[in-house]
Enzyme design. Sequence first.
Site, mmCIF file in Angstrom:
data_model
loop_
_atom_site.group_PDB
_atom_site.id
_atom_site.type_symbol
_atom_site.label_atom_id
_atom_site.label_comp_id
_atom_site.label_asym_id
_atom_site.label_seq_id
_atom_site.Cartn_x
_atom_site.Cartn_y
_atom_site.Cartn_z
ATOM 1 N N GLU A 165 39.470 51.354 49.776
ATOM 2 C CA GLU A 165 40.409 50.482 49.038
ATOM 3 C C GLU A 165 41.041 49.464 49.992
ATOM 4 O O GLU A 165 41.220 48.297 49.639
ATOM 5 C CB GLU A 165 41.490 51.303 48.339
ATOM 6 N N TRP A 215 38.759 46.761 50.161
ATOM 7 C CA TRP A 215 38.815 45.759 49.075
ATOM 8 C C TRP A 215 39.809 44.658 49.421
ATOM 9 O O TRP A 215 39.613 43.493 49.084
ATOM 10 C CB TRP A 215 39.188 46.415 47.742
ATOM 11 N N TRP A 239 38.172 28.658 25.921
ATOM 12 C CA TRP A 239 39.507 29.244 25.693
ATOM 13 C C TRP A 239 40.143 28.539 24.494
ATOM 14 O O TRP A 239 40.184 27.310 24.446
ATOM 15 C CB TRP A 239 40.429 29.026 26.896
ATOM 16 N N ASN A 276 47.275 50.310 39.831
ATOM 17 C CA ASN A 276 46.025 49.531 39.837
ATOM 18 C C ASN A 276 45.234 49.667 38.542
ATOM 19 O O ASN A 276 44.749 48.677 37.985
ATOM 20 C CB ASN A 276 45.158 49.948 41.022
ATOM 21 N N TRP A 310 42.669 33.581 32.343
ATOM 22 C CA TRP A 310 43.136 34.493 33.406
ATOM 23 C C TRP A 310 44.187 33.840 34.303
ATOM 24 O O TRP A 310 45.025 34.520 34.894
ATOM 25 C CB TRP A 310 41.951 35.006 34.234
ATOM 26 N N TRP A 326 42.285 39.137 39.374
ATOM 27 C CA TRP A 326 42.186 38.491 38.056
ATOM 28 C C TRP A 326 40.778 37.984 37.793
ATOM 29 O O TRP A 326 40.248 38.134 36.698
ATOM 30 C CB TRP A 326 43.218 37.366 37.933
#
Length: 470
Positions: free
Chosen positions: A292, A295, A323, A359, A377, A400
């Site tokens: 993690e 990441w 959108w 998370n 987003w 995102w």
Amino acid sequence: MTGARAGDDAAAGTGPSIVWFRDDLRLADNPALHAAVERGRPIVAVYVLDEESAGIRPIGGAARWWLHGSLVSLADSLESLGARLTLRRGPAEAVLTGLAASVGAGAVFWNRRYGAAERAVDARLKTGLRQSGLSAHSFAGSLLHEPWTIKTGQGGSYSVFTPFWRACQAAPPPRPPYPAPAALPGHPGTVASDLLADWALLPERPDWAAGLRAAWQPGEASAQRLLDGFLRDALPRYADERDEPARAATSRLSPHLRWGEISPFQIWHATEWARIGLTGRAQESASRFLTEVGWREFAHHVLFNAPDLATVNLRPEFDAFPWPPLDRTALAAWQQGRTGFPLVDAGMRELWRTGSMHNRVRMVTASFLIKNLLIDWREGEAWFWDTLVDADAASNPFGWQWVAGSGADAAPYFRVFNPELQAKKFDPQGEYIREFVPEWGTDAYPAPIVDLGETRRAALAAYEQIKGGK
Ligand code: FAD
């Protein structure tokens, strides 16, 4: 982009050393501070609130609250070792150049940042200082692997996590952390400083930060306590429980990492030590935890190679995504945790109250905004940017875009998290939901604002329109 060069300091004379603190508000494992102490001259420590340099994204409200507490803590720690923290506001290049001239500095030290605007400021400053005969040194303090050092076989950057992480693991292992200095030779002269209170980083009218104060204690000491407690109590069950928001199973280190109150090197080596006593699943948990942290490295690698990550789709076919016009009522219901979907509402209220969100729930709330409300987003990213204490220029837009499907190694667009199934799976007793949505199950709780099945179908139909692109 090199560290201290021996020849520089002879040329730069004997003036004091400026240590420019940025996203590294700590004394231990701070390579810039360490090098300044080694230089043996008086130290002027400075933090610059830069909201003016071109391209620098102003930090959000929750981040401002955190920064205030972190600067108080850093100033106390510096003072206990003999140095003062100078506060200045303005475009960093001009501020630092002026400060260096006024104290007669011989050298300036800092740890590197990875956003394009920040790098541009740093590069100009370094050139200017050197042209004026000062030495200027930058260091790697915030990432285990500098983004440009991890390369594919063809010399390019990575867009998929697993090979990126494999390449990191094949690279030289992270260096051991530097100890905190035992004492700091403070600068004997007077250096003008702003008053922290004048920066008005804390919310006043209204003071919405009570929940943040209850949840967090900014500062290096608190980061170290969290790490120690996590490694002792939660690391062995991390792999099994990290997805359950009601469990205290993750480290909660993200805001401390964001502000550099702790470094990934400290986390890496402490976890490697803790792993020695573990076996089986508990040992896998240690690897999972470090993955993690990986990441976070990957998000910075991606940001380094795509500086507009917060505004531009990494996958260009998403530029054509149809959108619908922004539904402000739906956006407000999401922001305020009144969508009628308990896990989404619990997450959004956790965010508002504490400045953070688990998370798993970040993924669920983000998916709901993008795929059930069909809201771009970027609207969600901006809300998180303003409300998260760990709001990070790399991890936030990366997260995102990952959920949207427009990003690096992203979840495919057609993966739509179902908030009801996610709640059943990851909060089966409803403990997390009840903590943040106490009226859940009563008449006071809002009805669902959308039909999950219908909106999912609409999202997939919109996606079909761009699928052939690229
Ligand atoms: P732990 O599980 O204890 O993990 C340890 C550390 O690894 C974290 O502190 C964090 O630095 C890093 N990490 C863990 N997961 C991720 C991840 N998916 N991506 C990048 N780094 C990770 N994280 C931020 O630090 N700042 C953000 O602004 C941010 N925005 C996000 C937005 C969205 C939409 C999503 C889905 C995720 C976002 N994340 C962000 C990642 C992740 O949610 C948080 O890092 C994590 O919840 C922090 O909790 P922890 O410290 O207990 O994590």
